[in-house]
Motif scaffolding. Structure first.
Motif, short mmCIF file in Angstrom:
data_model
loop_
_atom_site.label_atom_id
_atom_site.label_comp_id
_atom_site.label_asym_id
_atom_site.label_seq_id
_atom_site.Cartn_x
_atom_site.Cartn_y
_atom_site.Cartn_z
N LEU A 141 0.82 -1.25 -0.09
CA LEU A 141 -0.02 -0.11 -0.03
C LEU A 141 0.96 1.44 0.17
N GLY A 142 0.23 2.32 -0.79
CA GLY A 142 1.16 3.45 -0.76
C GLY A 142 0.16 4.44 -0.24
N VAL A 143 0.20 5.19 0.61
CA VAL A 143 -0.43 6.44 1.21
C VAL A 143 0.21 7.63 0.89
N GLY A 144 -0.48 8.89 0.65
CA GLY A 144 0.06 10.36 0.80
C GLY A 144 0.74 10.56 -0.56
N THR B 113 3.47 11.55 -3.25
CA THR B 113 4.61 10.82 -3.59
C THR B 113 5.93 11.26 -2.82
N ARG B 114 5.99 12.32 -2.36
CA ARG B 114 7.11 13.02 -1.66
C ARG B 114 6.85 13.11 -0.19
N VAL C 143 5.45 9.94 1.78
CA VAL C 143 4.77 8.57 1.53
C VAL C 143 5.02 7.75 2.89
N MET D 192 4.52 3.77 3.14
CA MET D 192 4.58 2.33 2.37
C MET D 192 4.11 1.45 3.30
N TRP E 18 8.98 7.70 4.13
CA TRP E 18 9.83 8.96 3.95
C TRP E 18 9.11 10.09 2.79
#
Lengths: 149, 149
Positions: free
Chosen positions: A72-75, A77-78, A80, A82, A130
């Motif tokens: 899963l990726g939230v937020g 892209t800079r 994030v 994971m 990160w």
């Protein structure tokens, strides 16, 4: 590039992000044959589980049921979060009042009236956070299902 | 929810988004064993190809080389472009001046000085674009590598 956050700050930011109202999550899954799939859906964070509601017939649902795993990726892209997660259980959207209410309280829609939708309750096993390159070090906040901070 | 865009508008918006300066792409891949992976990286759109630069030793690189396929997500979750792509070629970052210059002109970093980085040139085979639920119909803009609009 701003200064790298320490791990307690990243954990606090992560928990805040996962609990954000009307936030979406990118859900990456794979088929038996190894074909990657990816789709953004609404997220709820309930009892340290990531909960999504998708149609039982969808590619994401079929992949999750077959493989039992998602990333899963939230937020943005800079900034994030994971999450590598395993499928803990599936729940018909009308079957668990507390879960349905918790989902609807965070997401900006309520799947309980939608035929064919199922909650997938995903248990995090690894969590990373990160913003930019200087935060690659120290990005792992949970490993093997346990918070490191 | 705003009015659903027609397909020519979605294609124009899609091409504009893919060519945006310093935009990132979510890259979903899968291992041979069907383990999903997902990571955000910088995108360049060069000659109707999605180009990313990643370390040759990274999970994404290994999955791409083994499986030859990725699913890409670009844009915020409520204004997405989804691209199913196949690996056309890999290029050492120092090996192709035109490609390196095109990548560096769009991305906000230049991998040509970074040891171990490789360009992955990904050819779209399916492109979809939608904002919200009312745009699920008509979301497919390219199929089998051919634009439908």
């Amino acid at each position: 590039m701003s200064e790298a956050r320490d791990q307690p700050t990243r954990k606090a930011d992560t928990l805040r992000m996962l609990a954000t109202q009307a936030i979406d999550v990118w859900v990456a899954t794979a088929s038996d044959a190894g074909v990657p799939y990816l789709v953004p859906v609404s997220l709820a964070w309930v009892g340290e589980r990531a909960v999504i509601a998708v149609e039982r017939s969808s590619v994401t649902a079929r992949n999750l049921i077959a493989a039992g795993a998602a990333r899963l990726g939230v937020g943005p892209t800079r900034d994030v979060v994971m999450v590598d997660a395993v499928l803990e259980k599936t729940v018909d959207v009308a079957a668990d009042d507390a879960l349905g209410a918790a989902y609807a309280a965070q997401a900006d829609w309520d799947p309980r009236g939608s035929t064919g939708y199922v909650f997938f309750v995903l248990r995090p096993v690894r969590v990373q956070a990160w913003r930019e390159a200087n935060e690659m070090a120290g990005r792992t906040l949970m490993r093997d299902g346990r918070w490191l901070v």
